[in-house]
Design a protein around this motif. Structure first.
Motif, mmCIF file in Angstrom:
data_model
loop_
_atom_site.group_PDB
_atom_site.id
_atom_site.type_symbol
_atom_site.label_atom_id
_atom_site.label_comp_id
_atom_site.label_asym_id
_atom_site.label_seq_id
_atom_site.Cartn_x
_atom_site.Cartn_y
_atom_site.Cartn_z
ATOM 1 N N PHE A 249 0.843 -1.188 0.000
ATOM 2 C CA PHE A 249 0.000 0.000 0.000
ATOM 3 C C PHE A 249 0.885 1.247 0.000
ATOM 4 O O PHE A 249 1.770 1.377 0.840
ATOM 5 C CB PHE A 249 -0.936 -0.019 1.211
ATOM 6 N N VAL A 250 0.623 2.132 -0.965
ATOM 7 C CA VAL A 250 1.421 3.338 -1.139
ATOM 8 C C VAL A 250 0.516 4.547 -0.909
ATOM 9 O O VAL A 250 -0.481 4.722 -1.613
ATOM 10 C CB VAL A 250 2.032 3.402 -2.559
ATOM 11 N N PHE A 251 0.877 5.366 0.073
ATOM 12 C CA PHE A 251 0.087 6.540 0.424
ATOM 13 C C PHE A 251 0.821 7.815 0.041
ATOM 14 O O PHE A 251 2.041 7.907 0.185
ATOM 15 C CB PHE A 251 -0.165 6.589 1.941
ATOM 16 N N GLY A 252 0.070 8.818 -0.412
ATOM 17 C CA GLY A 252 0.592 10.166 -0.539
ATOM 18 C C GLY A 252 0.619 10.795 0.845
ATOM 19 O O GLY A 252 0.300 10.145 1.844
ATOM 20 N N LEU A 253 0.955 12.078 0.938
ATOM 21 C CA LEU A 253 1.065 12.730 2.243
ATOM 22 C C LEU A 253 0.027 13.844 2.423
ATOM 23 O O LEU A 253 -0.968 13.663 3.110
ATOM 24 C CB LEU A 253 2.483 13.282 2.437
ATOM 25 N N ASP A 254 0.241 14.983 1.762
ATOM 26 C CA ASP A 254 -0.614 16.155 1.983
ATOM 27 C C ASP A 254 -2.039 15.906 1.513
ATOM 28 O O ASP A 254 -2.269 15.493 0.377
ATOM 29 C CB ASP A 254 -0.040 17.368 1.242
ATOM 30 N N ASP A 255 -2.980 16.140 2.392
ATOM 31 C CA ASP A 255 -4.412 15.945 2.151
ATOM 32 C C ASP A 255 -4.763 14.493 1.831
ATOM 33 O O ASP A 255 -5.851 14.205 1.335
ATOM 34 C CB ASP A 255 -4.931 16.884 1.050
ATOM 35 N N VAL A 256 -3.841 13.598 2.103
ATOM 36 C CA VAL A 256 -4.100 12.160 1.986
ATOM 37 C C VAL A 256 -4.071 11.545 3.386
ATOM 38 O O VAL A 256 -5.031 10.928 3.822
ATOM 39 C CB VAL A 256 -3.068 11.459 1.070
#
Length: 195
Positions: free
Chosen positions: A13-20
């Motif tokens: 699982f790969v997540f973004g950062l800002d507003d994620v």
């Protein structure tokens, strides 16, 4: 257990950062608070007025040119842009950054399933690392692997590198982000809004 379908069918699982992971405004508004306090001390101006102006400007127009707008409004010397930029990168926030509740639940379930969690972060690595360090991870920080796209190329190039480096198959990876990235070739994307 509402995330179980994703957890059962994906291996990473790969997540973004800002507003994620968290609302980026929580970082920005605290930086503006600190900057206003600094200006109050340095220029004997009312920090409350500066904070109000910066917050309203940010919520209406976003972060672009906010220093210039604030400097014009309060007749601040241009030299303070250095302090503003340093705060943007290195601010020690008064309050921890809190993850969105559904994202935190999803991360906990991924961890409980023993599957890897990656952060693929766009933007200035120094600033983004500062944000990551000031998040309330609830013990999950030790299970994260972080990549900065600024150090390895575009988001898509970094994603491809991550897949190869960790010996993953694209169809087994789920990217959770704010907006669809360009190269959706065989990698499933889930908008964070769907959590």
């Amino acid at each position: 257990m509402k995330y179980q379908d994703h957890i059962n069918t994906k291996q990473a699982f790969v997540f973004g950062l800002d507003d994620v992971l968290y609302p980026v405004k929580d970082y920005q508004l605290q930086v503006y608070y600190l900057f206003a306090q600094f200006i109050e001390y340095g220029e004997q101006l009312d920090a409350g007025e500066i904070i109000l102006f910066m917050n309203e400007t940010y919520l209406k127009d976003g972060a672009e040119d906010i220093f210039a707008k604030t400097a014009a409004k309060f007749e601040l010397p241009q030299k303070y842009i250095i302090n503003f930029d340093l705060l943007q990168q290195n601010a020690k926030l008064p309050l921890k950054l809190l993850l969105f509740a559904p994202v935190l639940d999803f991360l906990k379930e991924i961890r409980a399933a023993g599957k890897p969690i990656f952060l693929l972060v766009d933007g200035d690595p120094v600033q983004q690392l500062n944000k990551i360090r000031q998040m309330e991870w609830n013990g999950l920080e030790q299970f994260l692997t972080v990549y900065f796209s600024a150090e390895t190329g575009t988001f898509e190039q970094t994603l491809d590198m991550l897949v190869m480096k960790h010996d993953l198959k694209k169809k087994e990876v789920l990217v959770i982000g704010k907006s669809l990235y360009d190269n959706v070739d065989k990698i499933e994307f889930l908008s964070v809004d769907q959590l």
